[in-house]
Scaffold this active site. Structure first.
Site: not given
Length: 500
Positions: A232-233, A237, A254, A288
């Site tokens: 995600g963003s 994270g 990630e 991404c």
């Protein structure tokens, strides 16, 4: 709707059970509600984690090649339902059909990889300094792996983690994006079919949690979840990482990418243009690994930009279900608003913007289609250094190769990168320790479209995690160092004499 009903049934879902839940599954194609999905409570999430923990205790004793057989069967089931699942990805995530089916192909590919891996979970034999001793390392399952995935790859990211986690002897609990619950439920339904066919897969081996943030927090905070793999963003994270670390759990992150392509003066511009266009506008810029920055040598910038603008002008924007479409919709209005805010900032910071306007609003008033944008910037300003999850390509010019490398690396993110050049020195420098600082560095291909055979992930604010190929399987296991004394003495290491 009848077509959707048939599609859901083919994938093992009961449409009637998806008609009166609290979570609307909306299609970004037209804003229509595809289903009303029941959500899990936090108590149900904890019960699922407990079932998974019990399942992991049974599964770890199953020989790894036998565990691989379950994954092989799942890969075969995905082959049989590739078209249907790919179409559901298109309906729920807004990907064009080719990309939806391509994502399912990634699932198939990682299953194939994991089947081979099930016979290759190798440890080392290590030379001992003590006579009559053998030293080695062995690898054992972690237990329960939690997976938190994002909307843009609603099935592939789960499969990258799950195929490896299963052959490594773990159970998996998956919290998908609340924007794409149907694809997750379909994956789980297909898995349950395979588990029944397999025969001795323990109940709870794969669990899915449908709902919002509280369910993700249950995974993150549970001491029964040995590893949390979260995609995600960067903002997400920053919350997940410390919370898992606080309980001494493992985390695989990630996160964001602000990926650049450098185009040198020797580059094949036609090849570069193809790589840039797919990287920048594929999945409507919602990967991404999307190409977000183009760093192009001043000598070839005008010629390359002319090619790119022609390609952008001719790219078909529309329903992803139409075969001719290259660019589908943004996921929702918040994504559109973020794109418009970024383009406004780009203009304020001296940029010249081509494209970016909303399209098809009359035909799809509840959907968010846009013309992909090119923003020619005077330098790497604040907006350029920020990742906006939309089809915006920022263009920077350079004259010195070291300047280009510095621009490439001067962002907080470090996922994917590429260079188009026919200069051997440039290519090798780009791949060297003083070159790209990203987890993925390519030569004469774009930033997007990684193969499952290589470990996927990045550095800096991308999180440092690695999924998929290479030795990423080690994330899902714990290592034990073993020393066996087959002598009749008990020598100590480092030559220590004790009690003699």
């Amino acid at each position: 709707m009848e077509t959707l009903t048939a599609l859901l049934r083919e994938l093992g879902l009961d449409p009637a059970a998806l008609s009166n839940g609290s979570l609307p599954a909306r299609s970004p194609i037209d804003g229509a509600i595809l289903a009303q999905v029941p959500e899990h409570t936090v108590a149900q999430a904890h019960a699922a984690i407990t079932r998974a923990r019990h399942a992991s205790h049974a599964w770890r004793d199953v020989p790894a090649p036998r565990r691989g057989e379950l994954v092989r069967l799942y890969g075969e089931t995905l082959r049989a339902h590739k078209s249907a699942l790919g179409r559901l990805v298109a309906l729920e995530a807004g990907k064009i059909l080719a990309e939806g089916e391509g994502e399912v192909q990634e699932m198939i590919d990682i299953c194939d990889f994991a089947v081979g891996l099930s016979r290759q979970l190798y440890g080392l034999t290590i030379a001992s300094e003590r006579p009559g001793h053998r030293m080695m390392e062995t690898w054992h399952p972690l237990g329960v792996v939690g997976v938190i995935s994002a909307f843009n790859f609603p099935v592939a990211v789960w499969s990258w983690n799950t195929a490896l986690a299963l052959v490594c002897g773990n159970a998996v609990v998956w919290k998908p994006s609340e924007k794409t619950p149907l694809t997750a439920l379909a994956c789980q339904a297909l898995f349950q079919r395979v588990a029944q066919q397999f025969g001795d897969a323990p109940a709870g081996l794969s669990e899915v949690l449908i709902g919002g943030r509280a369910l993700g927090e249950a995974l993150v905070d549970s001491h029964d979840v040995a590893l949390v793999s979260a995609t995600g963003s960067t903002r997400m994270g920053r919350q997940v990482g410390p919370r898992v670390a606080q309980r001494f759990g493992r985390v695989l992150l990630e996160l964001g990418g602000n990926n650049a392509i450098i185009v040198g003066p020797s580059a094949d511009l036609d090849m570069a243009a193809r790589g840039i266009v797919f990287g920048a506008i594929g999945t409507a810029g919602q990967r991404c690994t999307t190409t977000r920055r183009l760093i192009v040598h001043a000598d070839v910038a005008d010629a390359l930009l002319a090619k790119l603008k022609r390609a952008y002008a001719s790219a078909t924007v529309g329903s992803p279900l139409e075969p001719s479409t290259l660019v589908g919709p943004l996921i929702d209005q918040s994504a559109f608003d973020a794109m418009q805010d970024a383009l406004k900032a780009a203009r304020e910071q001296g940029g010249t913007v081509t494209g970016g306007e909303r399209l098809l609003a009359d035909s799809y008033p509840q959907a968010w289609y846009v013309r992909p944008a090119i923003a020619e910037m005077p330098g790497q300003t604040d907006v350029v250094r920020h990742e906006t999850f939309a089809p915006i390509l920022y263009v920077l010019r350079y004259t010195d190769f070291n300047e280009a490398l510095a621009l490439q690396n001067d962002v907080p993110q470090g996922l994917s990168s590429a260079i188009f050049t026919n200069d051997l020195r440039e290519a090798e420098t780009f791949l060297s320790a003083s070159g790209s600082d990203c987890g993925i560095a390519n030569v004469n291909i774009g930033t997007s479209g990684a193969e499952i055979g290589g470990a996927f992930g990045g550095e800096k604010e991308t999180g440092g995690g690695r999924e998929s190929g290479s030795d990423a399987w080690k994330n899902y296991m714990r290592r034990a160092t073993n020393t066996i004394n087959y002598s009749r003495a008990l020598p100590l290491a480092q030559g220590i004499k004790f009690g003699e």
